[in-house]
Scaffold this motif. Structure first.
Motif, short mmCIF file in Angstrom:
data_model
loop_
_atom_site.label_atom_id
_atom_site.label_comp_id
_atom_site.label_asym_id
_atom_site.label_seq_id
_atom_site.Cartn_x
_atom_site.Cartn_y
_atom_site.Cartn_z
N VAL A 1 0.84 -1.19 0.00
CA VAL A 1 0.00 0.00 0.00
C VAL A 1 0.88 1.24 0.00
O VAL A 1 1.84 1.33 0.76
CB VAL A 1 -0.94 0.00 1.23
CG1 VAL A 1 -1.71 1.29 1.34
CG2 VAL A 1 -1.88 -1.19 1.16
N GLU A 2 0.52 2.21 -0.86
CA GLU A 2 1.24 3.49 -0.94
C GLU A 2 0.22 4.62 -1.10
O GLU A 2 -0.92 4.40 -1.46
CB GLU A 2 2.15 3.51 -2.18
CG GLU A 2 3.26 2.49 -2.17
CD GLU A 2 4.09 2.53 -3.44
OE1 GLU A 2 3.56 2.94 -4.50
OE2 GLU A 2 5.26 2.16 -3.37
N ASN A 3 0.69 5.85 -0.85
CA ASN A 3 -0.07 7.08 -1.11
C ASN A 3 -1.45 7.09 -0.45
O ASN A 3 -2.46 7.36 -1.09
CB ASN A 3 -0.23 7.31 -2.62
CG ASN A 3 1.10 7.33 -3.33
OD1 ASN A 3 2.07 7.85 -2.81
ND2 ASN A 3 1.15 6.75 -4.51
N LEU A 4 -1.49 6.81 0.84
CA LEU A 4 -2.75 6.78 1.57
C LEU A 4 -3.28 8.19 1.77
O LEU A 4 -2.55 9.10 2.15
CB LEU A 4 -2.55 6.11 2.94
CG LEU A 4 -3.76 6.08 3.85
CD1 LEU A 4 -4.85 5.19 3.28
CD2 LEU A 4 -3.37 5.62 5.24
N ASP A 5 -4.57 8.36 1.54
CA ASP A 5 -5.27 9.60 1.86
C ASP A 5 -6.56 9.22 2.55
O ASP A 5 -7.15 8.17 2.27
CB ASP A 5 -5.55 10.42 0.60
CG ASP A 5 -5.93 11.86 0.92
OD1 ASP A 5 -5.68 12.31 2.06
OD2 ASP A 5 -6.49 12.53 0.03
N VAL A 6 -7.00 10.07 3.47
CA VAL A 6 -8.19 9.80 4.25
C VAL A 6 -9.14 10.99 4.10
O VAL A 6 -8.74 12.13 4.26
CB VAL A 6 -7.87 9.57 5.74
CG1 VAL A 6 -9.12 9.24 6.53
CG2 VAL A 6 -6.83 8.47 5.91
N LEU A 7 -10.39 10.70 3.81
CA LEU A 7 -11.41 11.74 3.67
C LEU A 7 -12.61 11.38 4.53
O LEU A 7 -12.94 10.20 4.63
CB LEU A 7 -11.84 11.84 2.20
CG LEU A 7 -10.73 12.17 1.21
CD1 LEU A 7 -11.23 11.98 -0.21
CD2 LEU A 7 -10.21 13.57 1.42
N PRO A 8 -13.30 12.30 5.14
CA PRO A 8 -13.01 13.73 5.17
C PRO A 8 -11.86 14.03 6.12
O PRO A 8 -11.46 13.19 6.92
CB PRO A 8 -14.31 14.33 5.69
CG PRO A 8 -14.90 13.26 6.55
CD PRO A 8 -14.49 11.96 5.90
N LYS A 9 -11.34 15.22 5.98
CA LYS A 9 -10.25 15.65 6.86
C LYS A 9 -10.80 15.88 8.26
O LYS A 9 -11.95 16.28 8.44
CB LYS A 9 -9.61 16.94 6.33
CG LYS A 9 -9.04 16.80 4.93
CD LYS A 9 -7.92 15.79 4.89
CE LYS A 9 -7.36 15.64 3.48
NZ LYS A 9 -6.53 14.49 3.34
N VAL A 10 -9.98 15.61 9.26
CA VAL A 10 -10.38 15.79 10.66
C VAL A 10 -9.37 16.71 11.34
O VAL A 10 -8.32 17.03 10.78
CB VAL A 10 -10.44 14.44 11.41
CG1 VAL A 10 -11.50 13.55 10.84
CG2 VAL A 10 -9.10 13.74 11.43
N LYS A 11 -9.67 17.07 12.56
CA LYS A 11 -8.72 17.82 13.36
C LYS A 11 -7.44 17.00 13.49
O LYS A 11 -7.50 15.79 13.72
CB LYS A 11 -9.34 18.06 14.75
CG LYS A 11 -8.53 18.95 15.65
CD LYS A 11 -9.28 19.16 16.96
CE LYS A 11 -8.51 20.03 17.88
NZ LYS A 11 -9.23 20.22 19.16
N ASN A 12 -6.30 17.64 13.30
CA ASN A 12 -5.00 16.96 13.29
C ASN A 12 -4.91 15.93 12.16
O ASN A 12 -4.40 14.83 12.33
CB ASN A 12 -4.72 16.27 14.63
CG ASN A 12 -4.69 17.23 15.78
OD1 ASN A 12 -4.27 18.37 15.62
ND2 ASN A 12 -5.14 16.78 16.93
N SER A 13 -5.40 16.31 10.97
CA SER A 13 -5.44 15.39 9.84
C SER A 13 -4.08 14.79 9.50
O SER A 13 -3.99 13.61 9.19
CB SER A 13 -5.99 16.09 8.59
OG SER A 13 -7.36 15.91 8.49
N GLU A 14 -3.03 15.60 9.52
CA GLU A 14 -1.72 15.09 9.15
C GLU A 14 -1.28 13.98 10.10
O GLU A 14 -0.79 12.94 9.68
CB GLU A 14 -0.66 16.21 9.13
CG GLU A 14 -0.89 17.26 8.04
CD GLU A 14 -1.96 18.29 8.43
OE1 GLU A 14 -2.19 18.52 9.64
OE2 GLU A 14 -2.58 18.83 7.51
#
Length: 137
Positions: free
Chosen positions: A78-91
């Motif tokens: 697994v590479e390039n993970l992104d999570v939606l929606p963004k939350v507080k402290n998303s990074e």
């Protein structure tokens, strides 16, 4: 006899100049999506186990449905993970999710196109519920 030979030459001449329909060569491409042993549900279950084992979800406001978008490379990693929606402290949340997703033991079977492994995109939806709510500091 001369008549028959003349007719034969005329028929062969017409056949030589007549339009022949040639079926165009169809390019057959075979492809298969990336697969996790046991399917997407097995991946979600194992991923959730890793999240609950290694991540303190109380640091985040994670209630509801989240979409995990990632690539499965040609090695099944697994590479390039992104999570939606963004939350507080998303990074930090995404970094923690990357850590948890790397803890999943089994590898994906990569997608293939014409028998060759290719990078593919996967989308997994997970519904989080926790006791912690973001009250909007």
């Amino acid at each position: 006899m001369k008549k028959n030979i003349l007719i034969l030459f005329l028929l062969l001449g017409f056949l030589g100049y007549s339009q022949q329909t040639q079926s165009p060569k169809e390019e057959i491409t075979t492809s298969q999506n990336a697969q996790f042993p046991g399917g997407d549900e097995a991946f979600t279950k194992e991923f959730l186990q890793m999240i609950h084992s290694y991540i303190d979800l109380k640091k985040y406001a994670v209630n509801g449905k989240f979409v995990f978008v990632f690539d499965v490379n040609t090695d099944g990693k697994v590479e390039n993970l992104d999570v939606l929606p963004k939350v507080k402290n998303s990074e930090m949340f995404i970094d923690d999710m990357k850590f948890a997703i790397k803890k999943v033991k089994k590898k994906w079977k990569p997608a293939t196109k014409d028998g060759q492994p290719v990078v593919s995109k996967k989308i997994i939806r997970i519904n989080f519920t926790s006791d912690h709510f973001d009250h909007g500091d």
